[in-house]
Structure formats: C-alpha cells, structure tokens
Write an enzyme that holds these catalytic residues in place. Sequence first.
Site, PDB file in Angstrom:
ATOM      1  N   GLU A 282      87.504  -1.976  36.998  1.00 28.24           N
ATOM      2  CA  GLU A 282      87.949  -1.285  38.210  1.00 28.24           C
ATOM      3  C   GLU A 282      89.459  -1.011  38.163  1.00 28.24           C
ATOM      4  OE1 GLU A 282      85.149  -1.940  41.829  1.00 28.24           O
ATOM      5  OE2 GLU A 282      86.972  -3.084  42.176  1.00 28.24           O
ATOM      6  N   GLU A 285      89.937   1.787  35.855  1.00 25.87           N
ATOM      7  CA  GLU A 285      89.493   3.036  36.490  1.00 25.87           C
ATOM      8  C   GLU A 285      90.557   3.553  37.476  1.00 25.87           C
ATOM      9  OE1 GLU A 285      85.758   2.639  38.569  1.00 25.87           O
ATOM     10  OE2 GLU A 285      85.579   4.795  38.913  1.00 25.87           O
ATOM     11  N   SER A 322      84.218   3.528  43.181  1.00 25.55           N
ATOM     12  CA  SER A 322      84.317   3.194  41.761  1.00 25.55           C
ATOM     13  C   SER A 322      82.922   3.303  41.153  1.00 25.55           C
ATOM     14  CB  SER A 322      84.822   1.750  41.641  1.00 25.55           C
ATOM     15  OG  SER A 322      84.456   1.212  40.398  1.00 25.55           O
ATOM     16  N   GLU A 364      69.037  -4.025  45.827  1.00 25.99           N
ATOM     17  CA  GLU A 364      69.877  -3.457  44.764  1.00 25.99           C
ATOM     18  C   GLU A 364      69.272  -3.714  43.381  1.00 25.99           C
ATOM     19  OE1 GLU A 364      73.480  -5.538  43.732  1.00 25.99           O
ATOM     20  OE2 GLU A 364      74.616  -3.683  43.507  1.00 25.99           O
ATOM     21  N   GLU A 369      68.464   3.122  38.650  1.00 25.29           N
ATOM     22  CA  GLU A 369      69.622   3.498  37.815  1.00 25.29           C
ATOM     23  C   GLU A 369      70.410   2.274  37.341  1.00 25.29           C
ATOM     24  OE1 GLU A 369      69.264   3.998  40.964  1.00 25.29           O
ATOM     25  OE2 GLU A 369      71.110   3.687  42.068  1.00 25.29           O
ATOM     26  N   CYS A 506      81.368 -11.528  51.729  1.00 22.67           N
ATOM     27  CA  CYS A 506      80.132 -12.214  51.305  1.00 22.67           C
ATOM     28  C   CYS A 506      79.962 -13.602  51.909  1.00 22.67           C
ATOM     29  CB  CYS A 506      80.086 -12.328  49.795  1.00 22.67           C
ATOM     30  SG  CYS A 506      79.885 -10.745  49.009  1.00 22.67           S
TER      31      CYS A 506
HETATM   32 FE1  HC0 Z   1      79.459 -10.923  46.715  1.00 24.76          FE
HETATM   33 FE2  HC0 Z   1      79.866  -9.890  44.471  1.00 24.76          FE
HETATM   34  S1  HC0 Z   1      81.455 -10.919  45.734  1.00 24.76           S
HETATM   35  S2  HC0 Z   1      79.062  -8.716  46.296  1.00 24.76           S
HETATM   36  O1  HC0 Z   1      80.587 -10.239  47.944  1.00 24.76           O
HETATM   37  O2  HC0 Z   1      81.765  -7.842  43.866  1.00 24.76           O
HETATM   38  O3  HC0 Z   1      76.560 -10.981  47.409  1.00 24.76           O
HETATM   39  O4  HC0 Z   1      79.730 -13.916  46.827  1.00 24.76           O
HETATM   40  O5  HC0 Z   1      78.127 -12.007  44.204  1.00 24.76           O
HETATM   41  O6  HC0 Z   1      77.729  -8.816  42.608  1.00 24.76           O
HETATM   42  O7  HC0 Z   1      80.976 -11.359  42.180  1.00 24.76           O
HETATM   43  C1  HC0 Z   1      77.693 -11.062  47.278  1.00 24.76           C
HETATM   44  C2  HC0 Z   1      79.579 -12.812  46.907  1.00 24.76           C
HETATM   45  C3  HC0 Z   1      78.782 -11.317  44.882  1.00 24.76           C
HETATM   46  C4  HC0 Z   1      78.527  -9.204  43.299  1.00 24.76           C
HETATM   47  C5  HC0 Z   1      80.519 -10.768  42.981  1.00 24.76           C
HETATM   48  C6  HC0 Z   1      80.966  -8.554  44.091  1.00 24.76           C
END
Ligand code: HC0
Length: 573
Positions: A282, A285, A322, A364, A369, A506
Amino acid sequence: MVNLKINGREVEVPEGTTILEAAKKLNIKIPTLCHLDLHDIKFVNQSSSCRICVVEVEGKKNLQTACSTAVSEGMNIRTDSRRAVKARRTVLELLLSNHPKDCLVCAKNHDCELQKLSADLGIREVRYEGEMNDFPIDNSSLSIVRDPNKCILCKRCETMCNNVQTVHALSEIGRGFDTVIGTAFNLPMHESNCTFCGQCIAVCPTGALTEVNKISKVWKEINSDKVVVVQTAPAIRVALGEEFGMEPGTQVTGKMVSALKLLGFDKVYDTDFAADLTIMEEATELMHRLKHGGRLPILTSCCPGWVKFIEHNFQDMLDIPSTCKSPHEMFGTLAKTYLAEKMGHKPEDIIVVSVMPCVAKKYEAARPELGLGGTKAVDYVLTTRELAIMIKESGIDFANLQDEEFDNPLGESSGASVIFGATGGVIEAALRTAYEFMTGETLEDVEFHSLRGMDGIKEASVTINGEKINIAVCHGLGNARSILEKIQRGEANYHAIEIMACPGGCIGGGGQPYHHGDMSILKKRMQGIYNEDRGKAIRKSHENPMIKKIYEEYIGEPYGEKAHELLHTRYIP
Ligand code: HC0
Ligand code: SF4
C-alpha cells in the site's frame, strides 16, 4: 439545572436529561431492552418500543417510559412502586409469550439481554399463552443469520444500520403481530444492500441476528488428513480474554497461540505478518500514485464491509481504493502458494482458517476474484466468539495456559501490523513505512497520536520531502459516506484515507465478544492494541525480517508483477 426526586432521593441534573439518566446518577438501575446509548459514536436508540423502563411519575395518570421522558423541576418519581414493577413484569411476560424458548441451544445463550432480564426479574412462568410468530429464518447470506421469531422489535439494528452506518438495509415491515424488521421487499439478506458489517449483530439484544456458524465445519477439517493452518487477526488478541473472564484489552496473544495448537491446528500463523505485507504494497502504491499522477486520495481496502459499501453506493469511485487484497486474503494466497511449496504440499491439501473479529470476512472469503484458480484462498472464517466456543468445548483452561509463539515463516510481525486492529492504525502503519521509503531517513517518533481515538473523522498532515501529505481516518460507514461525498463534490484535499466499517475499527467488529453498549470496553481494547505495539522490538513493517525474506525469495519487488498477481485485486461495480 433541574431538581427532582427519585425513590425519595434528591438529585440535580441538566435540563433535557431523561429519567433513565437521572436515575443512573443515583445508581438506580431501571431495566431496558430497546434503549442503547453509545455516546462515543453518537448512537442512541431511543425507540421506546419495549416499554420495560416504565416508572411512576407523581401527578401523571399513566406510567412513563424512563428512556424517553425528560425530567422537569420538582418531579417525584418511583421506579420501584408495585405498579411500575408489575407493569414491567407483564410487558416482559408478553414479550416472552411470543418468543421461542430454546435458550439452551440459542446462539445468544448467556449473552441474551432478554434472557438476563427474565432472570433478573425472577420470571418463573409466562401467564399468557397465545399465537406465536412463525417467520422463515433467513440464512441466505454467508455472514448473518436473521431469525425474526427472536426479534423483539427494539429497533437497535435499524438505528445502527440506518443512522450510524447509513446503509438502510433494515427497516420495519408490516403491522401489528405480523411486523418484522427486514430488508427492502423482505428480500433475503444476500440479495439486499447489506454490507455484512455485522454492527446490527453487535447491538441486537437477543438471538434475532447472529453470525453464520462454521465451528462444526472447522472441526471436521481439523480431524481430516488435510493440513489445517490458522491465522489470527490483530484485534482478536485484545478481546478473546473477555470470553474467559479477563479485563477487556488484556493481551492474550501467547495463550491464544497455545489454545489454537491444543485445538489441533497443524500450524498457527499471524494475519499481522500479512498486514506488514499489505503496508509494503500500500505504501508503494501510494508513492506510485504520487509520482505518476495517479488518482488521489488512495483509500485503504482491507475492510470488506467498507469495500461492499463503496461498490454499492459509489460506483464512480471504484478506481480510488487501493488494489491491495486484505491482509487475511494475502495470507491465504501465500499459504497456498509460497507455504505450500515450502511444506511440500499441494495447495488443495492445505485448509486455511482465519479467526477474525468480523462477520463480513466470512462473505469476503467467498468472493471469486480473491480465489486461486477455482479454490478459495481462505476456506473458513471464524469469529472471536466462535473461537472462544471451540476453546471452551475442548475444556481448555485458557486463563492458565503458557504463552507460545506463532509458527514461522508466516508468523513474525511488527508493531505496525498490530495497530491495524484499531481505527487509524492502518494509515499510521503505512506512514511509518512511506515516510522512510520516501525520505530515506529514519522516522524516530513512530506514534501519530492525532490519528488515534474514537472521533468519527480524524485528520492530520505530515510533511514528507517538503510536501504536505493530508491524511484522514474514518470509522463507521456513515462517516465514510460523508467523506466520500466530500470527495465527490471536489471539496476534499486528501492524499490518503483509512476507512473501517465498524465503530472503533476491528476491535469493535461484529464478531467480537459482545460489549452490551459499554464503550469503555472498546477503549480498553484499543489501549491493549497500542500496548502490544509498544512492546514489539520491530515497529515498522519494512523492518520485519520475514517480510524482507519473502520479497527476496518469492515475491520480488513490492508492487511488482508477481506482487500484483498474488496480492492485488479489482472492484466490482
Ligand atoms: Fe481487521 Fe485486517 S485489521 S480488517 O481490521 O487490514 O477483521 O483485526 O484481520 O484482513 O490484518 C479485521 C482486525 C484484520 C485483515 C488485518 C486489515
Ligand atoms: Fe446493516 Fe451492517 Fe447489519 Fe447489514 S450487517 S444489516 S449493513 S448493520
């Protein structure tokens, strides 16, 4: 200020305060079911629909709902009069008369607010018997199960989805006994505009909204001939302990690894390793877009709820996120290519399980894809709560486990990757690397405090090589919507924006232990995340030795050809 009396005790509160809040000041608890006040994210569900909080107000003929009645000068209130308590019990019994009483096998057993209230009020029989709803259960989606028979029409999910997330996937349908909270035209969830962020699950007081459970499928894989590898997201390690009576924010990384090994996973790896990899991609990028006049701002792309939201609502902007896959998908891809080669296994003999704080990750993982020529990069996603159940059902004494280390080569990580779990962390981690890549100088102070905390939208500017880089961070999809609309109107001047669907990031995910409206829990988890970062010897992603090694051995250049093939994706209008 207003002076009043509650249960004979005097109290002074600001004008506009509700009876419920005034009682709280006197440590008098008035029970509620529909009410929820998450003041840190300005979310108040004040639907007054459950009528559990009724109290007696002198001079008023009818009982009043404490959650929505403002205090007035000289009010004299009884929360504990026989009339109020009796009415509360009657309301609760009526709710229970149309509620499936399968608590022993309900996904919400022990976490259900209706169950707890029944216990607190000492309900021993339900005196009303009558017709029961028999709505179909919606298990069409890969993330969320909706059982309208368990819904008490509290509207917390509706307020969360419509007001906080601005998704408008859920609203009231029908009248009277036939009322349900459902999607537009009552379509199955997977056909609706739901983002699967799971915030409705996080606030549902009963078992009406829960995650799709994959525990038995994962046990079956563990007990098969396949090589079953597990990865754990950054936010798990500061919340899992809560399921075992520990304080929110307690860092249980080592115990979590021990538990996963005891459960029978063949290898225990860390999504944090892949978060470091994400930063390499990232940050490169971003530099590429800055250098070659690419479209700005770049938006982080690791949160699947947020990605689904932009795909539904801002199709003209799909060239700005991204192209990086989310870290757990990068991990899954590498597990079935690099790791498979190293271990001498065929990709199809490896099963990848992700433990995530998120229910959108379940959806997800099935996105075509993100697959690898017909197979999925990640086979199963478990939430933090599902992992806790597996540990409990195996009789593991979690609190007394010895700490163990992640396996390698995909288990080593920097502090930068840990902070992914809290709002602002991804962009802070990216800055630690982008700054050094762009200047060639060492960044001494790695902590960007203006990007931390619970404010819905945070902004900061960092000067790199004399150029001012404008950053924004937002969490919660309503905040994401306002920032995207600002970009659409041409009023934004950002270079990079981090967006997470869940309030707090998260750590507040829809798969985490239930917080029951206590926002201090999210703050403690957040602190746990920053403590873990501070305790790490390496705090910048590009300094992780395993990251250097995997680029040398396998991937080549960051943002190069092989990196694109393995680690990047595209968005679907
Ligand atoms: Fe998250 Fe992740 S940080 S989305 O918030 O980027 O679910 O904890 O695992 O994949 O690393 C959630 C948390 C993850 C992913 C990471 C990101
Ligand atoms: Fe709304 Fe999120 Fe629940 Fe979907 S998962 S219904 S978007 S709150």
